[in-house]
Design a protein around this motif. Structure first.
Motif, PDB file in Angstrom:
ATOM      1  N   PRO A 141       9.307   5.427  -6.221  1.00 50.37           N
ATOM      2  CA  PRO A 141       8.027   5.424  -5.495  1.00 50.37           C
ATOM      3  C   PRO A 141       6.825   5.126  -6.388  1.00 50.37           C
ATOM      4  O   PRO A 141       5.966   5.974  -6.627  1.00 50.37           O
ATOM      5  CB  PRO A 141       7.961   6.828  -4.908  1.00 50.37           C
ATOM      6  CG  PRO A 141       8.743   7.666  -5.863  1.00 50.37           C
ATOM      7  CD  PRO A 141       9.864   6.782  -6.358  1.00 50.37           C
ATOM      8  N   TYR A 142       6.725   3.892  -6.847  1.00 55.30           N
ATOM      9  CA  TYR A 142       5.592   3.498  -7.686  1.00 55.30           C
ATOM     10  C   TYR A 142       4.367   3.232  -6.816  1.00 55.30           C
ATOM     11  O   TYR A 142       4.468   2.837  -5.650  1.00 55.30           O
ATOM     12  CB  TYR A 142       5.929   2.282  -8.541  1.00 55.30           C
ATOM     13  CG  TYR A 142       6.391   1.059  -7.772  1.00 55.30           C
ATOM     14  CD1 TYR A 142       5.485   0.251  -7.085  1.00 55.30           C
ATOM     15  CD2 TYR A 142       7.735   0.696  -7.749  1.00 55.30           C
ATOM     16  CE1 TYR A 142       5.901  -0.866  -6.383  1.00 55.30           C
ATOM     17  CE2 TYR A 142       8.159  -0.427  -7.048  1.00 55.30           C
ATOM     18  CZ  TYR A 142       7.244  -1.200  -6.372  1.00 55.30           C
ATOM     19  OH  TYR A 142       7.655  -2.304  -5.673  1.00 55.30           O
ATOM     20  N   THR A 143       3.191   3.468  -7.386  1.00 57.50           N
ATOM     21  CA  THR A 143       1.920   3.272  -6.690  1.00 57.50           C
ATOM     22  C   THR A 143       0.910   2.680  -7.666  1.00 57.50           C
ATOM     23  O   THR A 143       1.189   2.508  -8.848  1.00 57.50           O
ATOM     24  CB  THR A 143       1.375   4.607  -6.136  1.00 57.50           C
ATOM     25  OG1 THR A 143       1.221   5.543  -7.220  1.00 57.50           O
ATOM     26  CG2 THR A 143       2.309   5.196  -5.084  1.00 57.50           C
ATOM     27  N   ASP A 144      -0.279   2.393  -7.161  1.00 54.31           N
ATOM     28  CA  ASP A 144      -1.401   1.940  -8.002  1.00 54.31           C
ATOM     29  C   ASP A 144      -1.017   0.767  -8.893  1.00 54.31           C
ATOM     30  O   ASP A 144      -1.288   0.759 -10.104  1.00 54.31           O
ATOM     31  CB  ASP A 144      -1.935   3.089  -8.881  1.00 54.31           C
ATOM     32  CG  ASP A 144      -2.388   4.282  -8.066  1.00 54.31           C
ATOM     33  OD1 ASP A 144      -2.958   4.067  -6.990  1.00 54.31           O
ATOM     34  OD2 ASP A 144      -2.169   5.427  -8.509  1.00 54.31           O
ATOM     35  N   VAL A 145      -0.373  -0.223  -8.310  1.00 50.64           N
ATOM     36  CA  VAL A 145       0.050  -1.392  -9.070  1.00 50.64           C
ATOM     37  C   VAL A 145      -1.174  -2.218  -9.443  1.00 50.64           C
ATOM     38  O   VAL A 145      -1.981  -2.587  -8.592  1.00 50.64           O
ATOM     39  CB  VAL A 145       1.032  -2.252  -8.254  1.00 50.64           C
ATOM     40  CG1 VAL A 145       1.409  -3.520  -9.023  1.00 50.64           C
ATOM     41  CG2 VAL A 145       2.281  -1.434  -7.908  1.00 50.64           C
ATOM     42  N   ARG A 146      -1.315  -2.497 -10.748  1.00 53.56           N
ATOM     43  CA  ARG A 146      -2.472  -3.241 -11.244  1.00 53.56           C
ATOM     44  C   ARG A 146      -1.977  -4.476 -12.000  1.00 53.56           C
ATOM     45  O   ARG A 146      -1.482  -4.367 -13.133  1.00 53.56           O
ATOM     46  CB  ARG A 146      -3.310  -2.341 -12.161  1.00 53.56           C
ATOM     47  CG  ARG A 146      -3.808  -1.085 -11.451  1.00 53.56           C
ATOM     48  CD  ARG A 146      -4.422  -0.074 -12.398  1.00 53.56           C
ATOM     49  NE  ARG A 146      -3.451   0.506 -13.328  1.00 53.56           N
ATOM     50  CZ  ARG A 146      -2.637   1.509 -13.022  1.00 53.56           C
ATOM     51  NH1 ARG A 146      -2.633   2.031 -11.801  1.00 53.56           N
ATOM     52  NH2 ARG A 146      -1.811   1.996 -13.942  1.00 53.56           N
ATOM     53  N   SER A 200       0.810  -1.217   0.000  1.00 51.37           N
ATOM     54  CA  SER A 200       0.000   0.000   0.000  1.00 51.37           C
ATOM     55  C   SER A 200       0.846   1.272   0.000  1.00 51.37           C
ATOM     56  O   SER A 200       0.322   2.362  -0.243  1.00 51.37           O
ATOM     57  CB  SER A 200      -0.925   0.010   1.221  1.00 51.37           C
ATOM     58  OG  SER A 200      -0.171  -0.013   2.426  1.00 51.37           O
ATOM     59  N   LEU A 201       2.148   1.152   0.257  1.00 50.23           N
ATOM     60  CA  LEU A 201       3.020   2.317   0.308  1.00 50.23           C
ATOM     61  C   LEU A 201       3.812   2.462  -0.997  1.00 50.23           C
ATOM     62  O   LEU A 201       4.054   1.474  -1.693  1.00 50.23           O
ATOM     63  CB  LEU A 201       3.995   2.191   1.484  1.00 50.23           C
ATOM     64  CG  LEU A 201       3.370   2.244   2.881  1.00 50.23           C
ATOM     65  CD1 LEU A 201       4.439   2.008   3.943  1.00 50.23           C
ATOM     66  CD2 LEU A 201       2.666   3.574   3.117  1.00 50.23           C
ATOM     67  N   THR A 240       1.764   3.363 -11.585  1.00 48.69           N
ATOM     68  CA  THR A 240       2.059   4.788 -11.659  1.00 48.69           C
ATOM     69  C   THR A 240       3.347   5.058 -10.890  1.00 48.69           C
ATOM     70  O   THR A 240       3.577   4.457  -9.835  1.00 48.69           O
ATOM     71  CB  THR A 240       0.910   5.609 -11.051  1.00 48.69           C
ATOM     72  OG1 THR A 240      -0.303   5.335 -11.766  1.00 48.69           O
ATOM     73  CG2 THR A 240       1.199   7.108 -11.122  1.00 48.69           C
ATOM     74  N   VAL A 241       4.189   5.934 -11.420  1.00 50.66           N
ATOM     75  CA  VAL A 241       5.416   6.298 -10.710  1.00 50.66           C
ATOM     76  C   VAL A 241       5.632   7.795 -10.855  1.00 50.66           C
ATOM     77  O   VAL A 241       5.336   8.390 -11.897  1.00 50.66           O
ATOM     78  CB  VAL A 241       6.634   5.504 -11.246  1.00 50.66           C
ATOM     79  CG1 VAL A 241       6.894   5.834 -12.719  1.00 50.66           C
ATOM     80  CG2 VAL A 241       7.866   5.749 -10.401  1.00 50.66           C
ATOM     81  N   ARG A 242       6.129   8.394  -9.785  1.00 46.29           N
ATOM     82  CA  ARG A 242       6.383   9.838  -9.781  1.00 46.29           C
ATOM     83  C   ARG A 242       7.783  10.076  -9.208  1.00 46.29           C
ATOM     84  O   ARG A 242       8.002   9.878  -8.015  1.00 46.29           O
ATOM     85  CB  ARG A 242       5.314  10.562  -8.948  1.00 46.29           C
ATOM     86  CG  ARG A 242       5.402  12.085  -8.990  1.00 46.29           C
ATOM     87  CD  ARG A 242       4.340  12.714  -8.092  1.00 46.29           C
ATOM     88  NE  ARG A 242       4.357  14.169  -8.144  1.00 46.29           N
ATOM     89  CZ  ARG A 242       3.619  14.903  -8.958  1.00 46.29           C
ATOM     90  NH1 ARG A 242       2.769  14.308  -9.784  1.00 46.29           N
ATOM     91  NH2 ARG A 242       3.693  16.229  -8.948  1.00 46.29           N
ATOM     92  N   PHE A 243       8.693  10.498 -10.063  1.00 44.82           N
ATOM     93  CA  PHE A 243      10.059  10.750  -9.621  1.00 44.82           C
ATOM     94  C   PHE A 243      10.159  12.159  -9.031  1.00 44.82           C
ATOM     95  O   PHE A 243       9.346  13.032  -9.335  1.00 44.82           O
ATOM     96  CB  PHE A 243      11.026  10.612 -10.803  1.00 44.82           C
ATOM     97  CG  PHE A 243      11.066   9.220 -11.387  1.00 44.82           C
ATOM     98  CD1 PHE A 243      11.761   8.212 -10.747  1.00 44.82           C
ATOM     99  CD2 PHE A 243      10.398   8.931 -12.570  1.00 44.82           C
ATOM    100  CE1 PHE A 243      11.802   6.930 -11.286  1.00 44.82           C
ATOM    101  CE2 PHE A 243      10.442   7.662 -13.118  1.00 44.82           C
ATOM    102  CZ  PHE A 243      11.144   6.651 -12.466  1.00 44.82           C
TER     103      PHE A 243
END
Length: 211
Positions: free
Chosen positions: A96-101, A85-86, A110-113
């Motif tokens: 820092p990738y998120t929203d892994v599908r 979840s982090l 999604t990743v935001r550098f």
């Protein structure tokens, strides 16, 4: 594979000591800690205070090290890389990738550098993208139901400058499987669907007892 590998290798899931990354629940303090640490990483490469402030910052970091040092744990025991979840699954090493599908074909995320990842002129350092793609390749192996594998090779083509402070989309999929070998692809795109970078690689299934 048609045969159950556990029949010939009872330790198959760990491969002679490969950490078992079960989901961890360290509590909300760990999420706050990671958020602060990521911001500290950004400031470590961008702040320009006076000498006295650097001394004070060093004192606080040394105090933090002293606080956590007694709790150093083996790989796969601490929560890092075990909190999906982090961002980055709770690992400061990971982008820092998120929203892994996950899906049967592969994975999207999604990743935001940020400033910490800059190589120069506000662009993400070229060496950071292979780290992202290698993580995506591992997720692809999991998504398509392949056994635990390691990277045989990873090739990256850089198509456009990768920006910071922008939500980007990474996608990975398996192109072909041949026995122990899985040939995988991945790409990174910006919000306008411009291709920023793409990668292809080889993931090789671990043998019985192989770490």
């Amino acid at each position: 594979m048609t045969d159950d590998p556990h029949l010939t290798d009872p330790d198959y899931d760990r491969h002679g000591g490969f950490p078992d990354y079960e989901r961890a629940e360290p509590g909300p303090g760990f999420g706050r800690f990671l958020t602060a640490m990521r911001r500290a990483q950004d400031l470590a490469v961008s702040a320009d205070p006076d000498s006295d402030t650097w001394d004070r910052a060093a004192d606080q970091v040394e105090n933090l090290v002293a606080l956590l040092d007694p709790f150093a744990a083996a790989e796969g025991v601490g929560p890092a890389n075990r909190v999906p979840s982090l961002p980055g699954a709770g690992s400061l090493l990971m982008p820092p990738y998120t929203d892994v599908r996950l899906n049967p074909e592969g994975v999207d995320l999604t990743v935001r550098f940020s400033r910490f990842h800059v190589g120069g002129n506000s662009a993400v350092h070229g060496g950071v993208l292979p780290l992202l793609f290698d993580s995506v390749f591992g997720m692809v192996i999991h998504a398509v139901g392949r056994p635990i594998s390691r990277t045989g090779f990873l090739h990256v083509d850089y198509r456009k400058v990768t920006p910071i402070d922008t939500d980007l989309t990474a996608r990975g999929w398996m192109r072909e499987a041949q026995g122990r070998k899985a040939f995988v692809n991945a790409e990174l795109r910006d919000p306008d669907d411009n291709l920023l970078a793409e990668a292809h690689g080889l993931m090789i299934q671990l043998l019985a007892g192989q770490p």
